[in-house]
Enzyme design. Structure first.
Site, PDB file in Angstrom:
ATOM      1  N   CYS A 171       0.939  -1.193  -0.013  1.00  0.00           N
ATOM      2  CA  CYS A 171       0.100   0.073  -0.065  1.00  0.00           C
ATOM      3  C   CYS A 171       0.885   1.200  -0.107  1.00  0.00           C
ATOM      4  O   CYS A 171       1.442   1.915   1.088  1.00  0.00           O
ATOM      5  CB  CYS A 171      -0.797   0.010   1.168  1.00  0.00           C
ATOM      6  SG  CYS A 171      -1.824  -1.286   1.525  1.00  0.00           S
ATOM      7  N   ALA A 173       1.193   4.481  -1.708  1.00  0.00           N
ATOM      8  CA  ALA A 173       0.972   5.878  -1.920  1.00  0.00           C
ATOM      9  C   ALA A 173       0.575   6.777  -0.488  1.00  0.00           C
ATOM     10  O   ALA A 173       0.220   5.968   0.272  1.00  0.00           O
ATOM     11  CB  ALA A 173      -0.303   5.988  -2.824  1.00  0.00           C
ATOM     12  N   PRO A 174       1.315   8.011  -0.586  1.00  0.00           N
ATOM     13  CA  PRO A 174       1.623   8.494  -1.536  1.00  0.00           C
ATOM     14  C   PRO A 174       3.207   8.365  -2.021  1.00  0.00           C
ATOM     15  O   PRO A 174       3.836   8.863  -2.690  1.00  0.00           O
ATOM     16  CB  PRO A 174       1.642  10.017  -1.048  1.00  0.00           C
ATOM     17  CG  PRO A 174       1.650   9.912   0.206  1.00  0.00           C
ATOM     18  CD  PRO A 174       0.786   8.493   0.754  1.00  0.00           C
ATOM     19  N   GLY A 176       5.904   8.154   0.582  1.00  0.00           N
ATOM     20  CA  GLY A 176       6.997   8.262   1.602  1.00  0.00           C
ATOM     21  C   GLY A 176       7.837   7.130   2.170  1.00  0.00           C
ATOM     22  O   GLY A 176       9.015   7.164   2.228  1.00  0.00           O
ATOM     23  N   LYS A 177       7.050   6.107   2.435  1.00  0.00           N
ATOM     24  CA  LYS A 177       7.816   4.939   2.915  1.00  0.00           C
ATOM     25  C   LYS A 177       9.016   4.060   1.899  1.00  0.00           C
ATOM     26  O   LYS A 177       9.833   3.651   2.156  1.00  0.00           O
ATOM     27  CB  LYS A 177       7.046   3.809   3.798  1.00  0.00           C
ATOM     28  CG  LYS A 177       6.590   4.467   4.908  1.00  0.00           C
ATOM     29  CD  LYS A 177       5.760   3.659   5.782  1.00  0.00           C
ATOM     30  CE  LYS A 177       4.936   4.324   6.799  1.00  0.00           C
ATOM     31  NZ  LYS A 177       3.947   5.128   6.262  1.00  0.00           N
ATOM     32  N   GLU A 194      -0.208   0.314  -5.281  1.00  0.00           N
ATOM     33  CA  GLU A 194      -1.306   1.149  -4.936  1.00  0.00           C
ATOM     34  C   GLU A 194      -2.498   1.094  -5.847  1.00  0.00           C
ATOM     35  O   GLU A 194      -2.592   1.213  -6.835  1.00  0.00           O
ATOM     36  CB  GLU A 194      -0.787   2.754  -4.709  1.00  0.00           C
ATOM     37  CG  GLU A 194      -2.073   3.617  -4.750  1.00  0.00           C
ATOM     38  CD  GLU A 194      -2.671   3.494  -3.276  1.00  0.00           C
ATOM     39  OE1 GLU A 194      -1.838   3.639  -2.277  1.00  0.00           O
ATOM     40  OE2 GLU A 194      -3.896   3.510  -3.243  1.00  0.00           O
ATOM     41  N   ASP A 225      -5.244  -4.770  -6.509  1.00  0.00           N
ATOM     42  CA  ASP A 225      -5.789  -4.792  -5.033  1.00  0.00           C
ATOM     43  C   ASP A 225      -4.860  -5.518  -4.410  1.00  0.00           C
ATOM     44  O   ASP A 225      -4.484  -6.880  -4.938  1.00  0.00           O
ATOM     45  CB  ASP A 225      -7.119  -5.475  -5.227  1.00  0.00           C
ATOM     46  CG  ASP A 225      -7.760  -5.551  -3.740  1.00  0.00           C
ATOM     47  OD1 ASP A 225      -7.174  -5.648  -2.923  1.00  0.00           O
ATOM     48  OD2 ASP A 225      -8.959  -5.915  -3.736  1.00  0.00           O
ATOM     49  N   ASP A 243       1.776  -1.336   5.024  1.00  0.00           N
ATOM     50  CA  ASP A 243       1.088  -0.036   5.589  1.00  0.00           C
ATOM     51  C   ASP A 243       0.052   0.425   5.394  1.00  0.00           C
ATOM     52  O   ASP A 243      -0.448   0.918   4.415  1.00  0.00           O
ATOM     53  CB  ASP A 243       2.199   1.177   4.986  1.00  0.00           C
ATOM     54  CG  ASP A 243       1.974   2.254   5.713  1.00  0.00           C
ATOM     55  OD1 ASP A 243       1.822   2.498   6.978  1.00  0.00           O
ATOM     56  OD2 ASP A 243       2.159   3.656   5.176  1.00  0.00           O
ATOM     57  N   CYS A 297      -1.337   3.898  11.013  1.00  0.00           N
ATOM     58  CA  CYS A 297      -1.362   5.346  11.857  1.00  0.00           C
ATOM     59  C   CYS A 297      -2.676   5.456  12.528  1.00  0.00           C
ATOM     60  O   CYS A 297      -3.066   6.654  12.958  1.00  0.00           O
ATOM     61  CB  CYS A 297      -1.014   6.376  11.047  1.00  0.00           C
ATOM     62  SG  CYS A 297      -2.273   6.610   9.486  1.00  0.00           S
TER      63      CYS A 297
HETATM   64  C1  LIG Z   1      -1.460   4.375   4.884  1.00  0.00           C
HETATM   65  S1  LIG Z   1      -1.659   4.433   3.135  1.00  0.00           S
HETATM   66  C2  LIG Z   1       0.102   4.200   2.700  1.00  0.00           C
HETATM   67  C3  LIG Z   1       0.799   5.331   3.047  1.00  0.00           C
HETATM   68  C4  LIG Z   1       2.379   4.956   2.232  1.00  0.00           C
HETATM   69  N1  LIG Z   1       2.736   3.870   2.812  1.00  0.00           N
HETATM   70  C5  LIG Z   1       3.340   5.918   2.546  1.00  0.00           C
HETATM   71  O1  LIG Z   1       4.280   5.872   3.314  1.00  0.00           O
HETATM   72  O2  LIG Z   1       3.397   7.146   1.894  1.00  0.00           O
HETATM   73  C6  LIG Z   1      -2.686   3.458   2.899  1.00  0.00           C
HETATM   74  C7  LIG Z   1      -2.785   3.129   1.459  1.00  0.00           C
HETATM   75  O3  LIG Z   1      -3.305   1.900   1.144  1.00  0.00           O
HETATM   76  C8  LIG Z   1      -4.409   2.050  -0.254  1.00  0.00           C
HETATM   77  N2  LIG Z   1      -5.066   0.765  -0.150  1.00  0.00           N
HETATM   78  C9  LIG Z   1      -6.336   0.793   0.330  1.00  0.00           C
HETATM   79  N3  LIG Z   1      -7.314  -0.352  -0.127  1.00  0.00           N
HETATM   80  C10 LIG Z   1      -5.936  -0.892  -0.904  1.00  0.00           C
HETATM   81  C11 LIG Z   1      -5.809  -2.507  -1.393  1.00  0.00           C
HETATM   82  N4  LIG Z   1      -6.856  -3.263  -1.176  1.00  0.00           N
HETATM   83  N5  LIG Z   1      -4.848  -2.682  -1.763  1.00  0.00           N
HETATM   84  C12 LIG Z   1      -3.586  -1.985  -2.094  1.00  0.00           C
HETATM   85  N6  LIG Z   1      -3.829  -0.665  -1.509  1.00  0.00           N
HETATM   86  C13 LIG Z   1      -4.956  -0.293  -0.774  1.00  0.00           C
HETATM   87  C14 LIG Z   1      -4.871   3.638   0.095  1.00  0.00           C
HETATM   88  O4  LIG Z   1      -5.378   4.016  -0.968  1.00  0.00           O
HETATM   89  C15 LIG Z   1      -3.643   4.240   0.764  1.00  0.00           C
HETATM   90  O5  LIG Z   1      -3.028   4.868  -0.203  1.00  0.00           O
END
Ligand SMILES: C[S@@+](CC[C@H](N)C(=O)[O-])C[C@H]1O[C@@H](n2cnc3c(N)ncnc32)[C@H](O)[C@@H]1O
Length: 367
Positions: A171, A173-174, A176-177, A194, A225, A243, A297
Site C-alpha cells: 500500500c 501511495a503517496p 513516503g515509505k 497502490e 488490489d 502499511d 497510523c
Molecule cells: C496508509 S496509506 C499508505 C501510505 C504509504 N505507505 C506512504 O508511506 O506514503 C494506505 C494506502 O493503502 C491504499 N489501499 C487501500 N486499499 C488497498 C488495497 N486493497 N490494496 C492496496 N492498497 C490499498 C490506500 O489507497 C492508501 O493509499
C-alpha cells in the site's frame, strides 16, 4: 494536477507566522486590513475538530489506553503543536541544506545506535513545531527532502531492507515509505503497489521526484488490489511492507464532511477485515525465510494487535520477530506505549515528541 492529501504522512498546516499582520506596520485606518487578513489566515490554519469523531475516539481510547489517551488527545487536537521531520534525499544531497537545517535548530533524528540504521538514511527534526517549506515538483529536477511524521520511518527501519533483496510495498501511495526504503538500500526488485488510481499517480510522481533515472526504471509500480498480490506473485519477495489503510486518527479528527465521517465511522469495523486480508496476501507473497512489517497510523487495538494476533493464530508458518532492541533504541525520541509485546510497538504522540500514532509489528515466514 491536484492530488489528494496523504494518508498517514500528512502534516498539519504550518503555524501562522508570528505577527503576520503587524509586519505591515501601524498605519491608522489600514490597521483593520492586516488584522482581518491575519484572522482569515488563522481561520484557514486552525482546522475544526470533528466532534463526532472526537466523541467516538474518546469512548474507545479511554477504554483501551486509560489516562494515556488524555495526553495523546491533547496533542492530536492541537495541530499547532504537531511536528514534522525532514528526510534528506541521498540522490540529491546538498551540504547547503544540512547547514540550513542546523542553523534553523534542526538536528539528526537518530543519534542512538540502532540495530539497523544505514548511514545513507538521514532525517532531521526540530523540537519546535515549525514547518520547513515543502519543495514543488519540477520536471527534470530531483527533490532534496521529503517532509514526514518521523514515526513513519520506524516501519522502514523494522523491515531492514538490504541491497539485492526483492521488496514489495503493498500500500505505497503517496510513497513516503518507498522513498525512505530506497534511502536505505538498493533492492534487487522493488515493487510499489497502490490500488487507488489517483493515489497511484501521486505515488509515481513521488518516485519521479526523488529517485534518479537508472534506478527508477527498475521499480515496478502497479495498481493491484493488494489482497490479490499473494495469488499473483506467490513466494516472490524477501521483504514486504503492509502499511495498511486504517482509521488515520490524526486526519479523521479534522474531517469536514460530516456525511463522509459518519460513513467512515460505520465502516470502521470493516477495516480490520481488509487489513487481515492484505496481511494474508502478503504472507503468500513472501518467500520462506522472508519477513514482513505491518503498520498503521491509528491507536485502535482492533486494527493493530488484534489483526496481528489473528494472523499469528491462523498461519502456522508465521512467527513474531522481536523488535524490542529497536524500540529501546528509539525510546528517547518517541513515546512508546508500555506493555506491548516484543514483536510490536505503538508510538504515542506527546508534546515536543508529537510523532505518531504509528503501530509497527514484524513477522517472518518460516516455510
Ligand atoms: C496508509 S496509506 C499508505 C501510505 C504509504 N505507505 C506512504 O508511506 O506514503 C494506505 C494506502 O493503502 C491504499 N489501499 C487501500 N486499499 C488497498 C488495497 N486493497 N490494496 C492496496 N492498497 C490499498 C490506500 O489507497 C492508501 O493509499
Amino acid at each position: 494536477m491536484r492530488l489528494p492529501r496523504a494518508a498517514g504522512l500528512l502534516l498539519p498546516p504550518p503555524p501562522s507566522p508570528a505577527g503576520a499582520g503587524a509586519a505591515l506596520g501601524p498605519r491608522r485606518g489600514a490597521a483593520r486590513a492586516p488584522q482581518q487578513l491575519e484572522n482569515k489566515t488563522k481561520g484557514k490554519l486552525q482546522r475544526q475538530i470533528c466532534q463526532v469523531v472526537l466523541d467516538h475516539f474518546e469512548k474507545q481510547y479511554t477504554k483501551e489506553l486509560g489516562d494515556t489517551w488524555t495526553r495523546v488527545r491533547d496533542v492530536l487536537t492541537h495541530p499547532l503543536c504537531w511536528q514534522h521531520a525532514v528526510l534528506l534525499n541521498k540522490f540529491s544531497w546538498s551540504s547547503e541544506l544540512e547547514n540550513t537545517l542546523c542553523l534553523k535548530g534542526y538536528r539528526p533524528l537518530f543519534q542512538e545506535t540502532l540495530p539497523y540504521l544505514p548511514g545513507s538514511l538521514k532525517c532531521y527534526i526540530s523540537r519546535t513545531p515549525r514547518r520547513f517549506p515543502a519543495q514543488k515538483h519540477q520536471i527534470g529536477k530531483l527533490k532534496e527532502y521529503y517532509l514526514l511524521n518521523a514515526a513513519s520511518l520506524l516501519p522502514v527501519l523494522a523491515l531492514e531492507v538490504k541491497d539485492g533483496e526483492d521488496v514489495l510495498d503493498v500500500c505505497a501511495a503517496p510513497g513516503g515509505k518507498s522513498v525512505a526504503m530506497l534511502q536505505c538500500a538498493y533492492p534487487g526488485q522493488f515493487h510499489c503497489n497502490e490500488y487507488d488510481g489517483l493515489r497511484s499517480r501521486w505515488l509515481k510522481q513521488t518516485l519521479e521526484s526523488f529517485i534518479p533515472d537508472p534506478l527508477i526504471n527498475s521499480i515496478t509500480v502497479s495498481k493491484l488490489d493488494g489482497r490479490q498480490i499473494g495469488d499473483l506473485n506467490p513466494e516472490l519477495y524477501d521483504k514486504i511492507l503492509v502499511d495498511a489503510p486504517c482509521s488515520n486518527d490524526r486526519s479523521w479528527l479534522f474531517s469536514s464532511d460530516i456525511q463522509q465521517t459518519m460513513l467512515r465511522l460505520i465502516q470502521r469495523k470493516e477495516l480490520s477485515s481488509l487489513q487481515l486480508q492484505l496481511l494474508r496476501s502478503a504472507v503468500k507473497a513472501l518467500r520462506p525465510g522472508g519477513s514482513l512489517v505491518y503498520s498503521t497510523c491509528t491507536l485502535s487495538k482492533a486494527e493493530n494487535s488484534d489483526v496481528i494476533n489473528l494472523i499469528l493464530n491462523s498461519c502456522s508458518n508465521i512467527l513474531p520477530v522481536d523488535i524490542s532492541d529497536m524500540s529501546k533504541a528509539v525510546s528517547q525520541e518517541f513515546t512508546l506505549l508500555s506493555g506491548t509485546r516484543q514483536h510490536e510497538l505503538l508510538v504515542l504522540p506527546e508534546k515536543e515528541k508529537a510523532w505518531g500514532p504509528m503501530y509497527v509489528a514484524k513477522l517472518k515466514k518460516i516455510i
